[in-house]
Write a protein that holds these residues in place. Structure first.
Motif, PDB file in Angstrom:
ATOM      1  N   MET A   1      30.434  10.892   9.237  1.00 26.41           N
ATOM      2  CA  MET A   1      29.006  10.647   9.019  1.00 26.41           C
ATOM      3  C   MET A   1      28.767   9.179   8.683  1.00 26.41           C
ATOM      4  SD  MET A   1      27.666  13.969   6.842  1.00 26.41           S
ATOM      5  CE  MET A   1      28.512  13.398   5.359  1.00 26.41           C
ATOM      6  N   GLU A   2      29.759   8.538   8.090  1.00 21.98           N
ATOM      7  CA  GLU A   2      29.645   7.128   7.722  1.00 21.98           C
ATOM      8  C   GLU A   2      30.086   6.211   8.857  1.00 21.98           C
ATOM      9  OE1 GLU A   2      30.317   7.317   2.891  1.00 21.98           O
ATOM     10  OE2 GLU A   2      32.042   6.937   4.167  1.00 21.98           O
ATOM     11  N   THR A   3      31.192   6.561   9.509  1.00 22.29           N
ATOM     12  CA  THR A   3      31.758   5.672  10.523  1.00 22.29           C
ATOM     13  C   THR A   3      31.219   5.907  11.931  1.00 22.29           C
ATOM     14  OG1 THR A   3      33.636   7.174  10.903  1.00 22.29           O
ATOM     15  CG2 THR A   3      33.895   5.495   9.186  1.00 22.29           C
ATOM     16  N   HIS A   4      30.779   7.145  12.224  1.00 23.43           N
ATOM     17  CA  HIS A   4      30.307   7.489  13.566  1.00 23.43           C
ATOM     18  C   HIS A   4      29.068   8.375  13.477  1.00 23.43           C
ATOM     19  CE1 HIS A   4      34.448   6.242  14.319  1.00 23.43           C
ATOM     20  NE2 HIS A   4      34.173   6.139  15.601  1.00 23.43           N
ATOM     21  N   ARG A   5      28.076   7.948  12.732  1.00 18.12           N
ATOM     22  CA  ARG A   5      26.904   8.781  12.482  1.00 18.12           C
ATOM     23  C   ARG A   5      26.234   9.220  13.788  1.00 18.12           C
ATOM     24  NH1 ARG A   5      23.319  10.359   8.697  1.00 18.12           N
ATOM     25  NH2 ARG A   5      21.185  10.671   9.421  1.00 18.12           N
ATOM     26  N   GLY A   6      26.095   8.293  14.724  1.00 18.68           N
ATOM     27  CA  GLY A   6      25.465   8.649  15.993  1.00 18.68           C
ATOM     28  C   GLY A   6      26.249   9.706  16.740  1.00 18.68           C
ATOM     29  N   HIS A   7      27.582   9.584  16.743  1.00 16.95           N
ATOM     30  CA  HIS A   7      28.421  10.583  17.393  1.00 16.95           C
ATOM     31  C   HIS A   7      28.198  11.962  16.778  1.00 16.95           C
ATOM     32  CE1 HIS A   7      30.493   7.003  18.828  1.00 16.95           C
ATOM     33  NE2 HIS A   7      31.288   7.735  19.583  1.00 16.95           N
ATOM     34  N   VAL A   8      28.114  11.999  15.442  1.00 16.85           N
ATOM     35  CA  VAL A   8      27.955  13.271  14.738  1.00 16.85           C
ATOM     36  C   VAL A   8      26.660  13.963  15.156  1.00 16.85           C
ATOM     37  CG1 VAL A   8      27.625  14.352  12.486  1.00 16.85           C
ATOM     38  CG2 VAL A   8      29.344  12.555  12.760  1.00 16.85           C
ATOM     39  N   ARG A   9      25.559  13.225  15.134  1.00 18.64           N
ATOM     40  CA  ARG A   9      24.273  13.831  15.499  1.00 18.64           C
ATOM     41  C   ARG A   9      24.267  14.291  16.960  1.00 18.64           C
ATOM     42  NH1 ARG A   9      19.283  14.097  13.447  1.00 18.64           N
ATOM     43  NH2 ARG A   9      19.801  12.681  11.742  1.00 18.64           N
ATOM     44  N   VAL A  10      24.760  13.448  17.828  1.00 20.26           N
ATOM     45  CA  VAL A  10      24.792  13.804  19.252  1.00 20.26           C
ATOM     46  C   VAL A  10      25.650  15.049  19.476  1.00 20.26           C
ATOM     47  CG1 VAL A  10      25.653  13.076  21.509  1.00 20.26           C
ATOM     48  CG2 VAL A  10      24.318  11.491  20.121  1.00 20.26           C
ATOM     49  N   PHE A  11      26.804  15.094  18.803  1.00 24.37           N
ATOM     50  CA  PHE A  11      27.724  16.215  18.992  1.00 24.37           C
ATOM     51  C   PHE A  11      27.087  17.533  18.583  1.00 24.37           C
ATOM     52  CE2 PHE A  11      31.201  19.013  17.627  1.00 24.37           C
ATOM     53  CZ  PHE A  11      31.988  19.008  18.770  1.00 24.37           C
ATOM     54  N   PHE A  12      26.393  17.546  17.461  1.00 20.18           N
ATOM     55  CA  PHE A  12      25.847  18.797  16.945  1.00 20.18           C
ATOM     56  C   PHE A  12      24.473  19.153  17.509  1.00 20.18           C
ATOM     57  CE2 PHE A  12      28.743  17.844  13.248  1.00 20.18           C
ATOM     58  CZ  PHE A  12      29.618  18.867  13.535  1.00 20.18           C
ATOM     59  N   GLU A  13      23.754  18.184  18.046  1.00 21.27           N
ATOM     60  CA  GLU A  13      22.388  18.458  18.489  1.00 21.27           C
ATOM     61  C   GLU A  13      22.190  18.436  20.000  1.00 21.27           C
ATOM     62  OE1 GLU A  13      19.535  16.003  16.515  1.00 21.27           O
ATOM     63  OE2 GLU A  13      20.108  16.679  14.508  1.00 21.27           O
ATOM     64  N   HIS A  14      23.126  17.843  20.739  1.00 24.87           N
ATOM     65  CA  HIS A  14      22.856  17.662  22.164  1.00 24.87           C
ATOM     66  C   HIS A  14      23.962  18.179  23.076  1.00 24.87           C
ATOM     67  CE1 HIS A  14      19.239  15.434  21.282  1.00 24.87           C
ATOM     68  NE2 HIS A  14      19.899  14.621  20.497  1.00 24.87           N
ATOM     69  N   HIS A  15      24.718  19.191  22.619  1.00 26.73           N
ATOM     70  CA  HIS A  15      25.743  19.735  23.505  1.00 26.73           C
ATOM     71  C   HIS A  15      25.129  20.545  24.645  1.00 26.73           C
ATOM     72  CE1 HIS A  15      24.986  22.800  20.429  1.00 26.73           C
ATOM     73  NE2 HIS A  15      25.318  23.706  21.335  1.00 26.73           N
ATOM     74  N   ARG A  16      23.911  21.072  24.435  1.00 26.46           N
ATOM     75  CA  ARG A  16      23.269  21.857  25.501  1.00 26.46           C
ATOM     76  C   ARG A  16      22.830  20.982  26.666  1.00 26.46           C
ATOM     77  NH1 ARG A  16      21.525  24.276  20.749  1.00 26.46           N
ATOM     78  NH2 ARG A  16      21.987  26.515  20.559  1.00 26.46           N
ATOM     79  N   GLU A  17      22.671  19.689  26.416  1.00 19.80           N
ATOM     80  CA  GLU A  17      22.233  18.790  27.488  1.00 19.80           C
ATOM     81  C   GLU A  17      23.382  18.310  28.367  1.00 19.80           C
ATOM     82  OE1 GLU A  17      21.196  18.735  24.429  1.00 19.80           O
ATOM     83  OE2 GLU A  17      19.021  18.514  24.369  1.00 19.80           O
ATOM     84  N   LEU A  18      24.601  18.665  28.022  1.00 16.18           N
ATOM     85  CA  LEU A  18      25.742  18.254  28.841  1.00 16.18           C
ATOM     86  C   LEU A  18      25.658  18.882  30.224  1.00 16.18           C
ATOM     87  CD1 LEU A  18      28.605  18.680  26.210  1.00 16.18           C
ATOM     88  CD2 LEU A  18      27.932  16.511  27.275  1.00 16.18           C
ATOM     89  N   PRO A  19      26.005  18.142  31.268  1.00 16.48           N
ATOM     90  CA  PRO A  19      26.039  18.744  32.609  1.00 16.48           C
ATOM     91  C   PRO A  19      27.108  19.834  32.646  1.00 16.48           C
ATOM     92  CG  PRO A  19      27.001  16.541  32.609  1.00 16.48           C
ATOM     93  CD  PRO A  19      26.362  16.713  31.284  1.00 16.48           C
ATOM     94  N   PRO A  20      26.977  20.809  33.547  1.00 19.22           N
ATOM     95  CA  PRO A  20      27.859  21.983  33.557  1.00 19.22           C
ATOM     96  C   PRO A  20      29.352  21.684  33.511  1.00 19.22           C
ATOM     97  CG  PRO A  20      26.042  22.316  35.065  1.00 19.22           C
ATOM     98  CD  PRO A  20      25.939  20.894  34.583  1.00 19.22           C
ATOM     99  N   ASP A  21      29.826  20.745  34.349  1.00 18.32           N
ATOM    100  CA  ASP A  21      31.265  20.471  34.373  1.00 18.32           C
ATOM    101  C   ASP A  21      31.733  19.877  33.054  1.00 18.32           C
ATOM    102  OD1 ASP A  21      29.788  18.193  34.862  1.00 18.32           O
ATOM    103  OD2 ASP A  21      31.276  17.304  36.205  1.00 18.32           O
ATOM    104  N   ALA A  22      30.955  18.959  32.493  1.00 19.82           N
ATOM    105  CA  ALA A  22      31.315  18.348  31.214  1.00 19.82           C
ATOM    106  C   ALA A  22      31.201  19.369  30.082  1.00 19.82           C
ATOM    107  CB  ALA A  22      30.422  17.149  30.928  1.00 19.82           C
TER     108      ALA A  22
END
Length: 211
Positions: free
Chosen positions: A109-130
């Protein structure tokens, strides 16, 4: 610009031949931008501006915003898995491994805050293969954590509990802390991890002696 709109690279393998340092910078700036403005609100033009390059140059590194999103997920999981495997190879006790696992998630949360939010909030937006590839990697990480708890039960370090439920409890405590965590608050991410770890292993009931 819609997430799926892009100018294809002349060679589908071109992105992999680009300098990894600049690709890493784009991923980092994109994660911060998605955290601040939201994935859907940020365009490829916005990402290019955040990195300080032209949009046409950005397409030499990534073919679409979807591809950047997948790389953020992939990088986040790689960080967690690499740390988990490195510690397991050192022969640490299960209770220590559980603490380190919780510290990993919370310190990101301190070192990669953007990664954390994206990982938990935007996995549904990933294209099918990814989405399929990331889901496999995510399950692999979850299984490694589950195996740690299962080993702890078998070794007598933990009382007989369902490792699957205990793993879900661990993630339930840690995964959403980014929504309320304040870096300027009284507790650091590591201190919060220790508090959660103590609650997970010992519960919140008082001891018979009242302590």
């Amino acid at each position: 610009m819609p997430a799926h709109s892009h100018t294809p690279a002349a060679d589908g393998r071109a992105a992999t031949r680009r300098p990894p340092k600049r690709r890493a910078e784009i991923i980092e700036r994109s994660a911060a931008l998605f955290d601040a403005r939201g994935y859907h609100s940020a365009s490829m033009e916005d990402i290019a501006a955040a990195v300080g390059i032209r949009k046409t140059t950005l397409y030499h590194y990534f073919r679409s915003k979807d591809e950047i999103l997948a790389c953020i997920h992939d990088e986040f999981l790689d960080l967690l898995i690499e740390r988990q495997q490195r510690r397991a190879a050192l022969g640490m006790r299960p209770d220590q491994l559980v603490l380190e696992t919780m510290e990993d998630i919370l310190e990101l949360m301190e070192t990669h805050r953007g990664h954390v939010r994206v990982f938990f909030e935007h996995h549904r937006e990933l294209p099918p293969d990814a989405h399929e590839a990331i889901s496999r990697k995510r399950k692999r990480y979850e299984e490694e954590v589950r195996a740690t708890i299962r080993d702890g039960v078998e070794q007598g370090a933990f009382r007989p509990v369902d490792p699957g439920m205990a793993t879900l409890a661990l993630f339930g405590m840690c995964n959403w802390a980014y929504q309320w965590y304040d870096a300027s608050g009284p507790l650091s991410a590591r201190q919060i991890a220790h508090t959660f770890w103590d609650m997970l292993l010992r519960g919140i009931a008082s001891r018979p002696d009242g302590r």
